[in-house]
Scaffold this active site. Structure first.
Site, PDB file in Angstrom:
ATOM      1  N   ARG A  30       0.815  -1.222   0.000  1.00  0.00           N
ATOM      2  CA  ARG A  30       0.000   0.000   0.000  1.00  0.00           C
ATOM      3  C   ARG A  30       0.845   1.266   0.000  1.00  0.00           C
ATOM      4  O   ARG A  30       0.337   2.355  -0.274  1.00  0.00           O
ATOM      5  CB  ARG A  30      -0.947  -0.007   1.207  1.00  0.00           C
ATOM      6  N   ARG A 332      24.138  24.244   6.550  1.00  0.00           N
ATOM      7  CA  ARG A 332      24.302  22.899   6.011  1.00  0.00           C
ATOM      8  C   ARG A 332      25.309  22.109   6.854  1.00  0.00           C
ATOM      9  O   ARG A 332      25.949  22.665   7.755  1.00  0.00           O
ATOM     10  CB  ARG A 332      24.750  23.002   4.547  1.00  0.00           C
ATOM     11  N   LYS A 350      28.202  26.355   4.968  1.00  0.00           N
ATOM     12  CA  LYS A 350      28.453  24.933   4.732  1.00  0.00           C
ATOM     13  C   LYS A 350      29.878  24.599   5.144  1.00  0.00           C
ATOM     14  O   LYS A 350      30.827  25.222   4.681  1.00  0.00           O
ATOM     15  CB  LYS A 350      28.227  24.607   3.247  1.00  0.00           C
TER      16      LYS A 350
END
Length: 458
Positions: A30, A332, A350
């Site tokens: 499902r 990040r 980052k």
């Protein structure tokens, strides 16, 4: 046979040991996904990992995951979490009782309470599992986790005897009108005394409409042996299972509600709790303020007294005490901010260390960098860290000042206290306390604009 289980008749077992069997062999059709159902994520982590983590918190003597042969990656994933996990294969699936049968070789020699969990039911708590195991310690042969849903529907009903013990599990399709009126239902999660399990598991048969071996038949076998079966009740939200994407979203919602409550109870303020999203490993200190529409990915730690302003997204970041983030900031993996550091609107960080008191206030990209304490990075600054092949580091010293709209071409070092003039493209190191200006010389042509406009009007 009754004599073999004398320890279950009123005697209290001392210092019960636990083993856990996690059932993960279903196909999950499902979900309509190439990814096995139990690998779908809640709070950034696979459902089965949540169940393994909860089971592991009880320090079980054995932990077995039962998988289907259609998804061997589930077993590999479980082994990556803990190499000591045993993996059993159920092929083909023939019911819950059959699944536990496949786990029995891994339980050989074990004595204590065997917990049977489901990899698609990730919100069951360690407290609840401990309560189930305690019932085995206190003399029950089987302890079943029950709940009272808003709509009992097709759930199996739990019938009690006059003493409140579990008398029988009645499937809805087999229930009488009076039995259907029972609101206490079976979640499927249970604890079983190992001696009883070893003796009676193989007595379960598949004489039913589906031709499957149901683990719940152990309740009838235990009652036939004059043994006690117990019920532990949980809130419906704790036993939410996942069989579809809709149910996955429902479980995610409940997980987020738990995290929000936990964070606020631990001393943080959420301006709009419903719009803040956490991961399973998010760590938030005290007196932290979190604005609206903030998302925490995996691996985020926030120090005390920090502020995360609206519409910010953080993952893999460590934020120091008193730091301020956002609004509209993106941190990040590898971003680390020191005490009282500031990252402002439309800034992306980052794999960079931002020192104590340093500021990156507006419209900047700082990647693969080390910024010293109290440095100031002007609006529009970019660390040019990638040449198409490799990543390179930018180092900015303590107290340095980088003017707006500057490009720092790594590898490059800006010394302590140095200045970089606005609009500069810096390709060479700047010594401490120097001023570096790297831009074209400005010139003016008098009257050019007026002449240009006049030429266009002809």
């Amino acid at each position: 046979m009754i004599d073999e289980f004398e320890h279950l008749k009123g005697a209290v077992m001392k210092d019960v040991n636990t083993a856990t069997v996690i059932l993960a062999a279903g196909h999950g059709t499902r979900m309509k996904s190439a990814l096995p159902k139990v690998m779908h994520r809640i709070g950034g982590r696979a459902m089965i990992a949540h169940v393994i983590d909860t089971a592991a918190s009880l320090s079980p003597d054995r932990l077995v995951v039962v998988i289907g042969d259609h998804a061997p990656q589930i077993g590999d994933f479980a082994k990556d979490i803990d190499p000591n996990i045993s993996v059993a294969v159920q092929s083909p699936p023939q019911g819950t009782g059959h699944a536990v049968m496949q786990a029995m070789p891994a339980l050989e020699g074990f004595s204590g309470a065997v917990l049977v969990l489901y990899a698609d039911t990730p919100l069951v708590t360690a407290t609840t599992l401990s309560a189930l195991a305690k019932e085995i310690e206190d003399g029950a042969a089987v302890a079943v986790l029950g709940f009272t849903p808003n709509d009992p529907g097709a759930y199996g009903r739990l019938k009690r005897d006059a003493n409140g013990a579990l008398l029988a599990i009645v499937e809805a399709k087999d229930a009488s009108e009076d039995e259907l009126a029972i609101t206490l239902c079976n979640s499927g999660v249970m604890a079983i005394d190992s001696a009883f399990l070893n003796k009676r598991l193989n007595d379960i048969d598949a004489n039913n409409a589906k031709g499957e071996y149901y683990l719940t038949d152990l309740v009838e076998l235990a009652r036939n042996d004059k043994l006690r079966c117990a019920i532990i009740e949980a809130d419906e939200t704790e036993v939410l299972g996942v069989n579809s994407r809709v149910e996955l979203a429902e479980v995610e919602t409940e997980f987020q509600n738990r995290m929000r409550q936990k964070v606020m109870e631990n001393g943080a303020t959420l301006a709009d709790p419903a719009s803040v999203y956490f991961s399973c490993d998010t760590k938030i200190g005290q007196d932290v303020t979190i604005g609206q529409n903030v998302v925490f990915g995996l691996g985020v730690t926030i120090g005390d007294n920090a502020e995360i302003k609206a519409f910010s997204h953080l993952e893999g970041a460590i934020i120091g005490e008193g730091a301020a983030i956002g609004p509209f900031a993106r941190l990040r993996p590898g971003a680390t901010l020191g005490r009282d550091a500031k990252v402002g609107n439309f800034v992306e960080i980052k794999k960079a260390q931002i020192g104590d008191g340093a500021k990156v206030s507006h419209l900047s990209y700082i990647g693969d960098a080390d910024i010293g304490a109290d440095a100031n990075i002007g609006a529009g600054t970019i660390t040019c860290n990638y040449d198409g092949y490799g990543k390179y580091k930018t180092t900015i010293g303590a107290g340095a000042f980088v003017g707006s709209n500057s490009s720092l071409v790594a590898p490059v070092t800006i010394g302590d206290g140095a200045y970089v003039g606005s609009g500069s493209v810096i390709t060479k190191d700047v010594a401490p306390d120097d001023l570096a200006v790297a831009r074209g010389r400005q010139s003016a042509i008098k009257g050019w604009a007026a002449r240009f406009r006049k030429s266009k009007q002809k």
